[in-house]
Scaffold this active site. Structure first.
Site, PDB file in Angstrom:
ATOM      1  CB  SER A  49      -7.653  11.376   1.684  1.00 30.36           C
ATOM      2  OG  SER A  49      -8.250  11.185   2.948  1.00 30.36           O
ATOM      3  CB  CYS A  79      -5.277   3.583  -0.302  1.00 30.54           C
ATOM      4  SG  CYS A  79      -5.654   3.188   1.393  1.00 30.54           S
ATOM      5  CG  HIS A 169      -1.675   0.389  -0.613  1.00 29.74           C
ATOM      6  ND1 HIS A 169      -1.194   1.658  -0.848  1.00 29.74           N
ATOM      7  CD2 HIS A 169      -2.455   0.488   0.481  1.00 29.74           C
ATOM      8  CE1 HIS A 169      -1.658   2.489   0.066  1.00 29.74           C
ATOM      9  NE2 HIS A 169      -2.425   1.796   0.881  1.00 29.74           N
ATOM     10  CD  GLU A 171       0.594   1.204  -3.959  1.00 32.70           C
ATOM     11  OE1 GLU A 171      -0.359   0.616  -4.506  1.00 32.70           O
ATOM     12  OE2 GLU A 171       0.478   1.888  -2.922  1.00 32.70           O
TER      13      GLU A 171
HETATM   14  N1  GLN Z   1      -6.513   6.258   6.009  1.00 39.09           N
HETATM   15  C1  GLN Z   1      -6.022   7.031   4.908  1.00 39.09           C
HETATM   16  C2  GLN Z   1      -6.937   8.231   4.606  1.00 39.09           C
HETATM   17  O1  GLN Z   1      -7.945   8.365   5.204  1.00 39.09           O
HETATM   18  C3  GLN Z   1      -5.859   6.177   3.671  1.00 39.09           C
HETATM   19  C4  GLN Z   1      -4.865   5.092   3.938  1.00 39.09           C
HETATM   20  C5  GLN Z   1      -3.972   4.762   2.787  1.00 39.09           C
HETATM   21  O2  GLN Z   1      -3.919   5.468   1.779  1.00 39.09           O
HETATM   22  N2  GLN Z   1      -3.213   3.706   2.947  1.00 39.09           N
HETATM   23  O3  GLN Z   1      -6.624   9.033   3.790  1.00 39.09           O
END
Ligand code: GLN
Length: 188
Positions: A49, A79, A169, A171
Site C-alpha cells: 500500500s 489486501c 486475495h 484472484e
Molecule cells: N502488507 C501489505 C501492505 O501493507 C499488503 C499485503 C498484500 O497486499 N498482499 O500494503
C-alpha cells in the site's frame, strides 16, 4: 462495459485474468492518460500500500481516482487495495483514498506468519477459498459499511455502497465468485 485495473505494482495481472475468464474486458491504469478511457469499475490489487500510494501521487493519478470513487465509481480493493480505501489505518499514520468508513490494521497477522490459506463463508456467496499474504484485517467498520466475512473473529471482507474490500486475495484461487459479486455490484 470495462473494468480498469490499477497496474502500478502488485498482483494486478491475476485480476485481469479473472475478469477475462468472466468475459469482461479490462485495461490497465499505469499513467494519467489511461484515465481518458471510460470505465465502469476499478480494481485495486494487493501489493504494498505504501508503494502504490506513493506512485499514485507521483503519477498524479491519486486525486482524479479519489474523486471518481467518491462519486460512486464501483471499486474492489484486495489486501493493499483495502488499505488504500480505508479511512483509517490503525498502525500507520498514512491515509490514502480514505473513501471507505473502515479502520484497517496493516500486516495484522505478523510479518513472518502472515500468510495462510483458509475457507470461510462470505455473505451472499457462500463458502470460498481465502489466501492471505501479509494481510491486513478490518479492526472496525462504521454503520455505513457492512461486514461480509470474518475469519477467527476478524473482519476480512466488507462493503460500503459501491466499495468492496477483502483482506485476502480471491484472484489467487480458481474461484471466480468474489469477482462475479463485484461485477454484479457494479451493475456489469
Ligand atoms: N502488507 C501489505 C501492505 O501493507 C499488503 C499485503 C498484500 O497486499 N498482499 O500494503
Amino acid at each position: 462495459m470495462k473494468v480498469a485495473v490499477l497496474a502500478l505494482q502488485g498482483a494486478f495481472i491475476e485480476h485481469e485474468q479473472m475478469l477475462s475468464r468472466l468475459g469482461v474486458s479490462s485495461f490497465e491504469i499505469r499513467q494519467k492518460k489511461d484515465l481518458e478511457q471510460s470505465f465502469d469499475g476499478l480494481i485495486i490489487p494487493g501489493g504494498e500500500s505504501t508503494v502504490q500510494g506513493k506512485l499514485l501521487r507521483e503519477l498524479e493519478l491519486f486525486e482524479p481516482l479519489r474523486q471518481r470513487i467518491e462519486k460512486g465509481l464501483p471499486v474492489f480493493g484486495t489486501c493493499a487495495g483495502l488499505l488504500l480505501l480505508a479511512k483509517k489505518i490503525e498502525n500507520d499514520e498514512r491515509q490514502h483514498f480514505a473513501t471507505m468508513d473502515i479502520t484497517a490494521k496493516r500486516n495484522a497477522y505478523g510479518r513472518q506468519l502472515g500468510s495462510f490459506y483458509t475457507e470461510a463463508e462470505l455473505k451472499g456467496i457462500g463458502r470460498i477459498p481465502m489466501t492471505f499474504i501479509r494481510a491486513p484485517f478490518i479492526a472496525s467498520v462504521s454503520e455505513t459499511a457492512e461486514v461480509l466475512a470474518t475469519v477467527d473473529g476478524k473482519i476480512v471482507a466488507a462493503r460500503q455502497d459501491n466499495q468492496l474490500v477483502t483482506s485476502f486475495h480471491p484472484e489467487l484461487n480458481e474461484d471466480l465468485s468474489v469477482h462475479r459479486y463485484f461485477l454484479k455490484m457494479a451493475g456489469l
